[in-house]
Design a protein around this motif. Structure first.
Motif, PDB file in Angstrom:
ATOM      1  N   UNK A  94       5.971 -13.006  -2.960  1.00 38.99           N
ATOM      2  CA  UNK A  94       6.060 -13.435  -1.423  1.00 38.99           C
ATOM      3  C   UNK A  94       7.553 -13.381  -1.228  1.00 38.99           C
ATOM      4  N   UNK A  95       8.589 -14.063  -2.163  1.00 38.42           N
ATOM      5  CA  UNK A  95      10.047 -14.053  -1.875  1.00 38.42           C
ATOM      6  C   UNK A  95      10.447 -12.656  -1.642  1.00 38.42           C
ATOM      7  N   UNK A  96      10.139 -11.784  -2.868  1.00 42.05           N
ATOM      8  CA  UNK A  96      10.516 -10.300  -2.448  1.00 42.05           C
ATOM      9  C   UNK A  96      10.178  -9.488  -1.411  1.00 42.05           C
ATOM     10  N   UNK A  97       9.027  -9.653  -0.946  1.00 42.24           N
ATOM     11  CA  UNK A  97       8.509  -8.987   0.168  1.00 42.24           C
ATOM     12  C   UNK A  97       9.245  -9.643   1.572  1.00 42.24           C
ATOM     13  N   UNK A  98       9.434 -10.870   1.327  1.00 40.40           N
ATOM     14  CA  UNK A  98      10.070 -11.615   2.695  1.00 40.40           C
ATOM     15  C   UNK A  98      11.543 -10.941   2.802  1.00 40.40           C
ATOM     16  N   UNK A  99      12.203 -10.550   1.540  1.00 41.28           N
ATOM     17  CA  UNK A  99      13.441 -10.042   1.527  1.00 41.28           C
ATOM     18  C   UNK A  99      13.361  -8.545   1.729  1.00 41.28           C
ATOM     19  N   UNK A 100      12.044  -7.947   1.641  1.00 43.48           N
ATOM     20  CA  UNK A 100      12.019  -6.481   1.941  1.00 43.48           C
ATOM     21  C   UNK A 100      12.741  -5.800   0.895  1.00 43.48           C
ATOM     22  N   UNK A 101      12.173  -6.117  -0.390  1.00 42.53           N
ATOM     23  CA  UNK A 101      12.826  -5.400  -1.674  1.00 42.53           C
ATOM     24  C   UNK A 101      11.559  -4.739  -2.308  1.00 42.53           C
ATOM     25  N   UNK A 102      10.550  -4.385  -1.690  1.00 37.09           N
ATOM     26  CA  UNK A 102       9.151  -3.640  -2.297  1.00 37.09           C
ATOM     27  C   UNK A 102       9.439  -2.075  -2.206  1.00 37.09           C
ATOM     28  N   UNK A 114       6.599  -7.525  -7.060  1.00 30.88           N
ATOM     29  CA  UNK A 114       5.847  -6.928  -5.890  1.00 30.88           C
ATOM     30  C   UNK A 114       5.452  -5.563  -6.031  1.00 30.88           C
ATOM     31  N   UNK A 115       6.323  -4.905  -6.788  1.00 26.42           N
ATOM     32  CA  UNK A 115       6.065  -3.457  -7.048  1.00 26.42           C
ATOM     33  C   UNK A 115       4.815  -2.992  -8.284  1.00 26.42           C
ATOM     34  N   UNK A 116       4.970  -4.116  -9.070  1.00 23.81           N
ATOM     35  CA  UNK A 116       3.853  -4.085 -10.488  1.00 23.81           C
ATOM     36  C   UNK A 116       2.774  -3.302 -10.026  1.00 23.81           C
ATOM     37  N   UNK A 117       1.914  -3.883  -9.007  1.00 23.73           N
ATOM     38  CA  UNK A 117       0.651  -3.564  -8.601  1.00 23.73           C
ATOM     39  C   UNK A 117       0.611  -2.206  -8.221  1.00 23.73           C
ATOM     40  N   UNK A 118       1.755  -1.861  -7.306  1.00 23.03           N
ATOM     41  CA  UNK A 118       1.666  -0.289  -6.576  1.00 23.03           C
ATOM     42  C   UNK A 118       1.985   0.555  -7.707  1.00 23.03           C
ATOM     43  N   UNK A 119       2.890   0.127  -8.799  1.00 25.58           N
ATOM     44  CA  UNK A 119       3.274   1.026 -10.003  1.00 25.58           C
ATOM     45  C   UNK A 119       2.105   1.283 -10.655  1.00 25.58           C
ATOM     46  N   UNK A 120       1.132   0.080 -10.835  1.00 26.04           N
ATOM     47  CA  UNK A 120       0.183   0.462 -11.920  1.00 26.04           C
ATOM     48  C   UNK A 120      -0.763   1.094 -11.028  1.00 26.04           C
ATOM     49  N   UNK A 121      -1.161   1.280  -9.786  1.00 25.02           N
ATOM     50  CA  UNK A 121      -1.931   2.030  -9.170  1.00 25.02           C
ATOM     51  C   UNK A 121      -1.473   3.474  -9.352  1.00 25.02           C
ATOM     52  N   UNK A 122      -0.477   3.849  -9.573  1.00 26.89           N
ATOM     53  CA  UNK A 122      -0.305   5.034  -9.696  1.00 26.89           C
ATOM     54  C   UNK A 122      -0.407   5.553 -11.111  1.00 26.89           C
ATOM     55  N   UNK A 123      -0.587   4.559 -12.238  1.00 27.09           N
ATOM     56  CA  UNK A 123      -0.559   5.412 -13.469  1.00 27.09           C
ATOM     57  C   UNK A 123      -2.175   4.845 -14.021  1.00 27.09           C
ATOM     58  N   UNK A 124      -2.766   3.932 -13.420  1.00 20.74           N
ATOM     59  CA  UNK A 124      -3.937   3.511 -14.192  1.00 20.74           C
ATOM     60  C   UNK A 124      -5.232   4.511 -13.937  1.00 20.74           C
ATOM     61  N   UNK A 125      -6.370   4.124 -14.397  1.00 15.32           N
ATOM     62  CA  UNK A 125      -7.427   5.134 -14.104  1.00 15.32           C
ATOM     63  C   UNK A 125      -8.018   5.007 -12.623  1.00 15.32           C
ATOM     64  N   UNK A 126      -7.975   3.947 -12.023  1.00 17.60           N
ATOM     65  CA  UNK A 126      -8.362   4.137 -10.573  1.00 17.60           C
ATOM     66  C   UNK A 126      -7.652   5.177  -9.664  1.00 17.60           C
ATOM     67  N   UNK A 127      -6.480   5.311  -9.597  1.00 21.55           N
ATOM     68  CA  UNK A 127      -5.693   6.113  -8.928  1.00 21.55           C
ATOM     69  C   UNK A 127      -5.796   7.403  -9.456  1.00 21.55           C
ATOM     70  N   UNK A 128      -5.847   7.824 -11.050  1.00 18.23           N
ATOM     71  CA  UNK A 128      -6.130   8.922 -11.809  1.00 18.23           C
ATOM     72  C   UNK A 128      -7.401   9.666 -11.503  1.00 18.23           C
TER      73      UNK A 128
END
Length: 217
Positions: A94-102, A114-128
């Motif tokens: 919440x703090x990271x997104x409030x300061x726009x560092x995502x 805040x970027x962890x879920x986005x990065x995993x989406x790129x590498x995990x089975x769901x996105x692949x």
């Protein structure tokens, strides 16, 4: 009569951020320590089991049962510490997104959590398993092995269209993910460890029980 200010009135966002970081650090460390203890207990039980399986099978039944109980208990404790870690992580996000560092439109964003879920989406089975992503990935791998202008043109066209649909990612990060290996989730790895050990404990009980029965016949 003047009302006394509440303690929260004297706190800043930095205080709450530090509290969330300390909370995360404590429970993440606790989780690692717990896994280390579990491996030590498991290793000791396996050593004793292996040394006495042929001479004291009934004792090995008890040891395997103890391993099963310990595995279940540690698994439940891990679920709790996982919840605590994720709870603090969500506050930090919440703090990271409030300061726009995502990650949105940024190649090197500073929002680690805040970027962890986005990065995993790129590498995990769901996105692949996304059909369009798989097609792009195939082209990217072909280009890395044997570059040519025809393939490059087809890739660029498809990649631009794909980026237009996924603006939450920086194009460079998307491109890198196309040829990168999948990243397993830590929680899934820990869960698999516990389930394998539970299954091994049940098998150990069955083997020791069979040896015990044959020894008294």
């Amino acid at each position: 009569m003047t009302e006394k200010p509440t303690p929260e009135a004297n706190l800043t966002e930095q205080d709450f951020y530090n509290q969330a970081c300390a909370y995360f650090s404590y429970h993440a460390g606790q989780r690692t320590t717990m896994i280390n203890y579990y491996i030590i207990v498991l290793g000791a039980c396996l050593t004793i089991y292996g040394n006495f399986i042929s001479t004291a099978p009934f004792a090995c039944i008890l040891i395997a049962a103890f391993m099963l109980i310990v595995s279940i208990l540690f698994y439940n404790m891990d679920l709790r510490t996982k919840f605590d870690v994720k709870q603090s992580q969500s506050v930090i996000c919440e703090f990271e997104q409030r300061y726009n560092v995502h990650l949105t439109h940024k190649k090197y964003a500073l929002g680690v959590f805040s970027n962890e879920d986005l990065m995993y989406a790129l590498y995990d089975d769901e996105f692949h398993n996304d059909t369009e992503f798989k097609s792009l990935r195939k082209l990217a791998i072909q280009l890395s092995r044997k570059p040519n202008s025809e393939l490059q043109s087809a890739f660029d066209s498809k990649f631009d269209a794909f980026c237009g649909k996924h603006t939450e990612y920086h194009p460079d990060i998307l491109k890198k993910s196309l040829t990168a290996s999948k990243i397993p989730h830590l929680s899934a790895s820990i869960r698999n460890l516990f389930f394998i050990c539970m299954a091994a404990s049940v098998l150990g009980i069955i083997v020791a029980a069979a040896i015990f029965v044959f020894s008294i016949l």
